[in-house]
Design a protein around this motif. Structure first.
Motif, PDB file in Angstrom:
ATOM      1  N   VAL A 146      43.044  39.905  37.794  1.00  0.00           N
ATOM      2  CA  VAL A 146      44.063  39.981  36.698  1.00  0.00           C
ATOM      3  C   VAL A 146      44.417  38.636  36.169  1.00  0.00           C
ATOM      4  CG1 VAL A 146      46.136  41.106  36.269  1.00  0.00           C
ATOM      5  CG2 VAL A 146      44.718  42.159  38.288  1.00  0.00           C
ATOM      6  N   ARG A 147      44.139  38.927  34.958  1.00  0.00           N
ATOM      7  CA  ARG A 147      44.707  37.842  34.004  1.00  0.00           C
ATOM      8  C   ARG A 147      45.943  38.124  32.955  1.00  0.00           C
ATOM      9  NH1 ARG A 147      39.796  33.604  33.843  1.00  0.00           N
ATOM     10  NH2 ARG A 147      38.728  34.272  35.651  1.00  0.00           N
ATOM     11  N   THR A 148      46.818  37.467  33.018  1.00  0.00           N
ATOM     12  CA  THR A 148      48.056  37.971  32.170  1.00  0.00           C
ATOM     13  C   THR A 148      48.443  36.691  31.299  1.00  0.00           C
ATOM     14  OG1 THR A 148      48.765  39.456  33.529  1.00  0.00           O
ATOM     15  CG2 THR A 148      50.323  38.910  31.911  1.00  0.00           C
ATOM     16  N   GLU A 149      48.581  36.905  30.134  1.00  0.00           N
ATOM     17  CA  GLU A 149      49.040  35.832  29.212  1.00  0.00           C
ATOM     18  C   GLU A 149      50.465  35.739  28.935  1.00  0.00           C
ATOM     19  OE1 GLU A 149      47.100  36.537  25.370  1.00  0.00           O
ATOM     20  OE2 GLU A 149      45.146  35.574  25.935  1.00  0.00           O
ATOM     21  N   GLU A 161      48.101  31.449  30.962  1.00  0.00           N
ATOM     22  CA  GLU A 161      47.370  32.394  31.519  1.00  0.00           C
ATOM     23  C   GLU A 161      47.754  32.496  33.126  1.00  0.00           C
ATOM     24  OE1 GLU A 161      43.312  34.399  30.806  1.00  0.00           O
ATOM     25  OE2 GLU A 161      42.972  32.515  32.341  1.00  0.00           O
ATOM     26  N   ASN A 162      48.163  33.366  33.686  1.00  0.00           N
ATOM     27  CA  ASN A 162      48.256  33.613  35.074  1.00  0.00           C
ATOM     28  C   ASN A 162      47.423  34.470  35.623  1.00  0.00           C
ATOM     29  OD1 ASN A 162      50.200  33.477  37.424  1.00  0.00           O
ATOM     30  ND2 ASN A 162      50.359  35.580  37.152  1.00  0.00           N
ATOM     31  N   ARG A 163      46.691  34.077  36.791  1.00  0.00           N
ATOM     32  CA  ARG A 163      45.490  34.676  37.218  1.00  0.00           C
ATOM     33  C   ARG A 163      45.424  35.145  38.649  1.00  0.00           C
ATOM     34  NH1 ARG A 163      39.409  32.922  38.475  1.00  0.00           N
ATOM     35  NH2 ARG A 163      38.582  34.881  38.703  1.00  0.00           N
ATOM     36  N   LEU A 164      45.435  36.343  38.975  1.00  0.00           N
ATOM     37  CA  LEU A 164      45.718  36.707  40.396  1.00  0.00           C
ATOM     38  C   LEU A 164      44.055  37.218  40.871  1.00  0.00           C
ATOM     39  CD1 LEU A 164      48.080  39.060  42.058  1.00  0.00           C
ATOM     40  CD2 LEU A 164      45.799  39.498  42.261  1.00  0.00           C
ATOM     41  N   TYR A 165      43.603  36.318  41.643  1.00  0.00           N
ATOM     42  CA  TYR A 165      42.218  36.967  42.234  1.00  0.00           C
ATOM     43  C   TYR A 165      42.469  37.301  43.598  1.00  0.00           C
ATOM     44  CZ  TYR A 165      37.102  36.205  42.938  1.00  0.00           C
ATOM     45  OH  TYR A 165      35.800  36.514  42.920  1.00  0.00           O
ATOM     46  N   GLN A 166      41.517  38.150  43.937  1.00  0.00           N
ATOM     47  CA  GLN A 166      41.191  38.503  45.742  1.00  0.00           C
ATOM     48  C   GLN A 166      40.025  38.810  45.638  1.00  0.00           C
ATOM     49  OE1 GLN A 166      43.879  41.727  46.925  1.00  0.00           O
ATOM     50  NE2 GLN A 166      43.755  41.154  48.916  1.00  0.00           N
ATOM     51  N   ARG A 167      39.154  38.135  46.667  1.00  0.00           N
ATOM     52  CA  ARG A 167      37.798  38.270  47.011  1.00  0.00           C
ATOM     53  C   ARG A 167      37.240  39.525  47.469  1.00  0.00           C
ATOM     54  NH1 ARG A 167      35.509  33.161  46.041  1.00  0.00           N
ATOM     55  NH2 ARG A 167      37.154  31.607  45.876  1.00  0.00           N
ATOM     56  N   SER A 168      38.148  40.090  48.288  1.00  0.00           N
ATOM     57  CA  SER A 168      38.006  41.400  48.915  1.00  0.00           C
ATOM     58  C   SER A 168      39.216  41.763  49.579  1.00  0.00           C
ATOM     59  CB  SER A 168      37.159  41.179  50.297  1.00  0.00           C
ATOM     60  OG  SER A 168      38.169  40.529  51.346  1.00  0.00           O
ATOM     61  N   GLY A 169      39.203  42.997  49.770  1.00  0.00           N
ATOM     62  CA  GLY A 169      40.543  43.784  50.366  1.00  0.00           C
ATOM     63  C   GLY A 169      41.309  42.921  51.357  1.00  0.00           C
TER      64      GLY A 169
END
Length: 84
Positions: free
Chosen positions: A6-9, A43-51
């Protein structure tokens, strides 16, 4: 393949922060235009490789108004707490 991306400006203006476009895996249902008085866009980024993996959260400036001096931009950043 990532579990979450998820990327939010967020746009910094003289009146404070304005939320911009939010993208999920690179696409967005609603593009939000940058306000005319924006001095910086982050830009704020939330990244998750797996659950099962931890969320990786980062933020970076992706644009700034070159006509606004750095000192003025720093003062606005100090005045308005980041929303992310």
């Amino acid at each position: 393949m990532a579990f979450d991306d998820v990327r939010t400006e967020y746009h910094l203006t003289p009146d404070g922060w304005v939320k911009g476009t939010c993208r999920y895996f690179g696409s967005s249902k609603n593009e939000v235009e940058r306000p005319h008085n924006t001095v910086e866009t982050w830009e704020n980024r939330l990244y998750q490789r797996s659950g099962w993996s931890p969320e990786e959260i980062s933020a970076e400036m992706i644009w700034h108004n070159a006509s606004v001096p750095e000192a003025e931009r720093e003062a606005l950043r100090a005045r308005f707490t980041r929303p992310f």
